[in-house]
Design an enzyme around this catalytic site. Structure first.
Site, short mmCIF file in Angstrom:
data_model
loop_
_atom_site.label_atom_id
_atom_site.label_comp_id
_atom_site.label_asym_id
_atom_site.label_seq_id
_atom_site.Cartn_x
_atom_site.Cartn_y
_atom_site.Cartn_z
N ARG A 295 -0.76 2.87 -8.47
CA ARG A 295 -1.78 2.26 -7.59
C ARG A 295 -2.41 3.30 -6.67
O ARG A 295 -3.62 3.26 -6.41
CB ARG A 295 -1.15 1.11 -6.80
CG ARG A 295 -2.16 0.30 -6.02
CD ARG A 295 -1.55 -0.96 -5.44
NE ARG A 295 -0.55 -0.66 -4.44
CZ ARG A 295 0.24 -1.58 -3.88
NH1 ARG A 295 0.16 -2.84 -4.26
NH2 ARG A 295 1.12 -1.25 -2.97
N LYS B 299 -6.04 0.30 -1.76
CA LYS B 299 -5.21 0.31 -0.54
C LYS B 299 -5.81 1.36 0.40
O LYS B 299 -5.25 2.44 0.64
CB LYS B 299 -3.75 0.59 -0.88
CG LYS B 299 -2.83 0.01 0.17
CD LYS B 299 -1.45 -0.24 -0.36
CE LYS B 299 -0.47 -0.48 0.75
NZ LYS B 299 -0.77 -1.64 1.61
N GLU C 228 -6.24 -13.32 0.39
CA GLU C 228 -4.88 -12.88 0.76
C GLU C 228 -4.77 -12.84 2.27
O GLU C 228 -5.76 -12.93 2.99
CB GLU C 228 -4.56 -11.53 0.13
CG GLU C 228 -5.51 -10.43 0.54
CD GLU C 228 -5.22 -9.10 -0.15
OE1 GLU C 228 -4.06 -8.85 -0.51
OE2 GLU C 228 -6.16 -8.31 -0.31
N1 PLP Z 1 -2.21 -7.23 0.22
C1 PLP Z 1 -2.42 -6.31 1.16
C2 PLP Z 1 -3.72 -6.27 1.84
C3 PLP Z 1 -1.40 -5.39 1.48
O1 PLP Z 1 -1.59 -4.47 2.42
C4 PLP Z 1 -0.17 -5.47 0.80
C5 PLP Z 1 0.90 -4.51 1.11
O2 PLP Z 1 1.07 -3.51 0.52
C6 PLP Z 1 -0.01 -6.45 -0.19
C7 PLP Z 1 -1.05 -7.32 -0.45
C8 PLP Z 1 1.24 -6.54 -0.99
O3 PLP Z 1 1.37 -5.47 -1.88
P1 PLP Z 1 2.80 -4.94 -2.32
O4 PLP Z 1 3.55 -6.12 -2.77
O5 PLP Z 1 2.52 -3.97 -3.40
O6 PLP Z 1 3.40 -4.30 -1.12
C1 COI Z 2 3.04 -2.91 3.00
O1 COI Z 2 3.46 -4.05 2.81
O2 COI Z 2 3.70 -1.92 2.68
C2 COI Z 2 1.74 -2.65 3.59
O3 COI Z 2 1.23 -1.60 3.37
C3 COI Z 2 1.11 -3.60 4.51
C4 COI Z 2 0.99 -2.95 5.85
C5 COI Z 2 -0.27 -3.31 6.50
C6 COI Z 2 2.16 -3.22 6.71
#
Ligand code: PLP
Ligand code: COI
Length: 369
Positions: free
Chosen positions: A106, A207, A242
């Site tokens: 990612r 991200k 989200e």
């Molecule tokens: N959506 C957003 C905007 C996020 O910052 C995160 C965190 O990383 C997620 C979703 C969830 O992603 P992940 O499960 O890969 O941490």
């Molecule tokens: C994460 O869940 O790792 C994220 O990057 C979200 C963050 C804004 C705390």
């Protein structure tokens, strides 16, 4: 362990001031009181790529400030992306990473969209592993939290033209964390259509650092009103997108509905939860755009009532159960406001895999030797 002696003379070392940030005193850390706020740990790692886009070998150095010129592309034009990962100490004492190659992939997709050289997967995982090992004393004991890992990539080169920097810095820092929202206690969320997190064909799926600052104001207002965060909607105000830092899912009639959209982050926790639900728990998963009316039991879903369970998923948020949601002045409660049985089973399964309490049939965890 690599130390600040290794890779001396690297561009990374010359672009930071190793040792200039004082690490938190280990003896004074109270693992049971950890939240999600800054704790400086002794070591960080990284690498720099020049105009050829090739990253040098990683260096691990004492944690310090970075030498960033005022003209840095990241500061002026937001050329900055990051990742979020966790290392957890298991019940068997082993330290585990969770799906690090998914974060590496990612990170590479985000880098490409922001015209930065992608950090090769090997370098990404090597740097993460070395920084985790160097700071191993700061990994909370089993069940007491995690070591949060933050890889960041940004254009450090000087630009006046709004164009990509010629120099890109990759930094990994880590720190102990506890729960992000309330852990496995229900939270209240405010659904909102006055602000949007991401444009329809924009970069919500990246991200990118720049996706987060615009959420500060809506989140600040929501917190002021007693909510934990905001649930953003799509540009028509119809489908759920989200939460500012986590993906959204709900359970209705025994099915798991996981919100999808081209403009949200493709969460690794979300993906893991879907596989566990389908393959380990035998639950039907509907992975598609999800109407807010279906979540709340409105419009053509009025006879069905609100979701039986709702939760959000993320590395920081883990699985955070949502007990109620406010929308246009009305409050809707899911499952009587208690943690739902499917939410609990999903949490137990993923938490069990991450901490070594349960077998890892997918080979998702990587033990840091
Ligand atoms: N959506 C957003 C905007 C996020 O910052 C995160 C965190 O990383 C997620 C979703 C969830 O992603 P992940 O499960 O890969 O941490
Ligand atoms: C994460 O869940 O790792 C994220 O990057 C979200 C963050 C804004 C705390």
């Amino acid at each position: 362990m690599t130390t600040d002696k290794e890779n001396k003379g690297s561009r990374f070392e010359s672009m930071c001031v190793p040792g200039s940030l004082e690490p938190a005193d280990l003896a004074s850390l109270d693992w049971s009181k950890l939240g999600f706020s800054v704790t400086v740990t002794p070591y960080m790692g990284g690498s720099v790529a020049g105009p050829d886009g090739v990253f040098e070998p990683c260096a691990v150095v004492k944690t310090g400030v970075l030498r960033v010129p005022p003209q840095a592309c990241a500061l002026n034009y937001g050329q900055s992306i990051f990742e979020g990962m966790k290392a957890r100490r298991g019940v068997d004492g082993k330290i585990r990473l969770f799906r690090p190659e998914a974060n590496a992939a990612r990170f590479a997709r985000s880098a490409e969209r922001f015209m930065m050289p992608a950090v090769p997967q090997d370098l990404f995982i090597e740097t993460v592993t070395k920084v985790v090992k160097a700071n191993r004393d700061y990994i909370p004991p089993a069940e007491k939290g995690s070591l949060y890992i933050r890889p960041v990539l940004f254009g450090i080169g000087k630009t006046l033209q709004p164009a990509p920097a010629d120099t890109t810095m990759f930094v990994v820092y880590v720190q102990p964390v506890g729960v992000y929202f309330k852990g496995m206690a229900t939270i209240s969320i405010k659904a909102d259509d006055t602000f949007q997190r991401a444009a329809a064909r924009g970069t919500g799926w990246v991200k990118a650092a720049g996706n987060y600052a615009p959420c500060f104001l809506p989140a600040y207002e929501a917190k002021h009103e007693g909510f934990s965060d905001v649930l953003y909607l799509d540009h028509d105000g119809v489908n759920v997108e989200e939460v500012g830092s986590a993906n959204f899912a709900m359970v209705k009639g025994g099915k798991l509905y996981v919100a999808d959209s081209p403009s949200i982050l493709k969460g690794i926790t979300r993906d893991s939860v879907m596989r566990i639900a389908m393959e380990m728990l035998g639950i039907e998963v509907v992975f598609a755009p999800l109407e807010l009316e279906r979540v709340l039991g409105l419009g053509k879903y009025a006879s069905e009532g609100p979701a039986d369970e709702a939760f959000c998923t993320g590395t920081a948020a883990a699985i955070s159960p949502i007990g109620s949601m406010k929308w246009k002045g009305q409050s809707y409660t899911f499952g009587g406001g208690a943690i739902g049985p499917i939410t609990q089973k999903l949490f137990d399964a993923i938490d069990g895999i991450q901490t070594g309490r349960r077998p890892d049939p997918y080979g998702w965890t990587v033990v840091v030797e």
